[in-house]
Design an enzyme around this catalytic site. Structure first.
Site, mmCIF file in Angstrom:
data_model
loop_
_atom_site.group_PDB
_atom_site.id
_atom_site.type_symbol
_atom_site.label_atom_id
_atom_site.label_comp_id
_atom_site.label_asym_id
_atom_site.label_seq_id
_atom_site.Cartn_x
_atom_site.Cartn_y
_atom_site.Cartn_z
ATOM 1 N N GLU A 49 76.157 75.366 120.115
ATOM 2 C CA GLU A 49 77.011 74.189 120.213
ATOM 3 C C GLU A 49 77.505 73.740 118.842
ATOM 4 O O GLU A 49 78.652 73.309 118.697
ATOM 5 C CB GLU A 49 76.258 73.037 120.909
ATOM 6 C CG GLU A 49 75.919 73.307 122.354
ATOM 7 C CD GLU A 49 74.589 74.032 122.574
ATOM 8 O OE1 GLU A 49 74.082 73.970 123.706
ATOM 9 O OE2 GLU A 49 74.058 74.651 121.622
ATOM 10 N N CYS B 265 72.571 76.055 116.312
ATOM 11 C CA CYS B 265 72.694 76.379 117.729
ATOM 12 C C CYS B 265 74.142 76.744 118.037
ATOM 13 O O CYS B 265 75.050 76.501 117.243
ATOM 14 C CB CYS B 265 72.225 75.204 118.575
ATOM 15 S SG CYS B 265 73.107 73.695 118.200
ATOM 16 N N ASN C 262 74.520 81.074 118.500
ATOM 17 C CA ASN C 262 73.426 80.622 117.647
ATOM 18 C C ASN C 262 73.303 81.534 116.430
ATOM 19 O O ASN C 262 73.508 82.744 116.510
ATOM 20 C CB ASN C 262 72.111 80.492 118.419
ATOM 21 C CG ASN C 262 71.679 81.727 119.169
ATOM 22 O OD1 ASN C 262 72.495 82.520 119.641
ATOM 23 N ND2 ASN C 262 70.376 81.908 119.309
ATOM 24 N N CYS D 273 72.218 68.559 121.113
ATOM 25 C CA CYS D 273 73.513 69.170 121.409
ATOM 26 C C CYS D 273 74.317 68.326 122.389
ATOM 27 O O CYS D 273 75.544 68.278 122.313
ATOM 28 C CB CYS D 273 73.326 70.581 121.935
ATOM 29 S SG CYS D 273 72.736 71.699 120.644
ATOM 30 N N CYS E 155 70.345 71.042 124.732
ATOM 31 C CA CYS E 155 69.254 70.136 124.366
ATOM 32 C C CYS E 155 69.816 68.749 124.076
ATOM 33 O O CYS E 155 71.027 68.546 124.030
ATOM 34 C CB CYS E 155 68.507 70.681 123.150
ATOM 35 S SG CYS E 155 69.445 70.571 121.603
#
Length: 124
Positions: free
Chosen positions: A42, A40, A29, A76, A73
């Site tokens: 990802e 993030c 991140n 993501c 999340c």
């Protein structure tokens, strides 16, 4: 997660994935003072995927600063689905599961093809 930039939350997150050609891609991140533009782990992982040659993700894990597995999340999950599909295996706190379980009946690129819609993309 060692490359995370987290001056505001102090909550480093690292992500790694296996690509179909055997490469490992990773991400962390990257926070921003304007919190809405924070990236993030990802997102940076998918950037690494494309910057290192592309391909399809086949296995994924994401951890916090203590090494505990995190759940991606919704945003993501969609991002990972786009680049790994239903068969992408995710390490979740409950164990390893395919993307088809983590994001069932996902919307993806196939929904945007003219074949899938009959007459092409809808006009608004």
């Amino acid at each position: 997660m060692h490359y995370a930039y987290v001056p505001y939350s102090s909550y480093p997150v690292g992500a790694a994935a296996l690509v179909d050609d055997g490469r490992i891609v990773s991400g962390a991140n990257i926070e921003n003072a304007s919190f809405g533009v924070t990236l993030c782990a990802e997102c940076s992982l998918v950037s690494d995927l494309f910057m290192s040659g592309g391909g399809r993700l086949v296995a994924f894990d994401c951890v916090d600063g203590a090494g505990q597995t995190l759940v991606p999340c919704g945003r993501c999950r969609q991002l990972l689905f786009e680049h790994g599909g239903n068969d992408l295996m995710l390490n979740m706190p409950s164990g390893k599961v395919p993307m088809s379980v983590v994001l069932p009946e996902a919307f993806g690129p196939d929904h945007l093809s003219s074949d899938a819609q009959g007459a092409g993309p809808a006009k608004h």
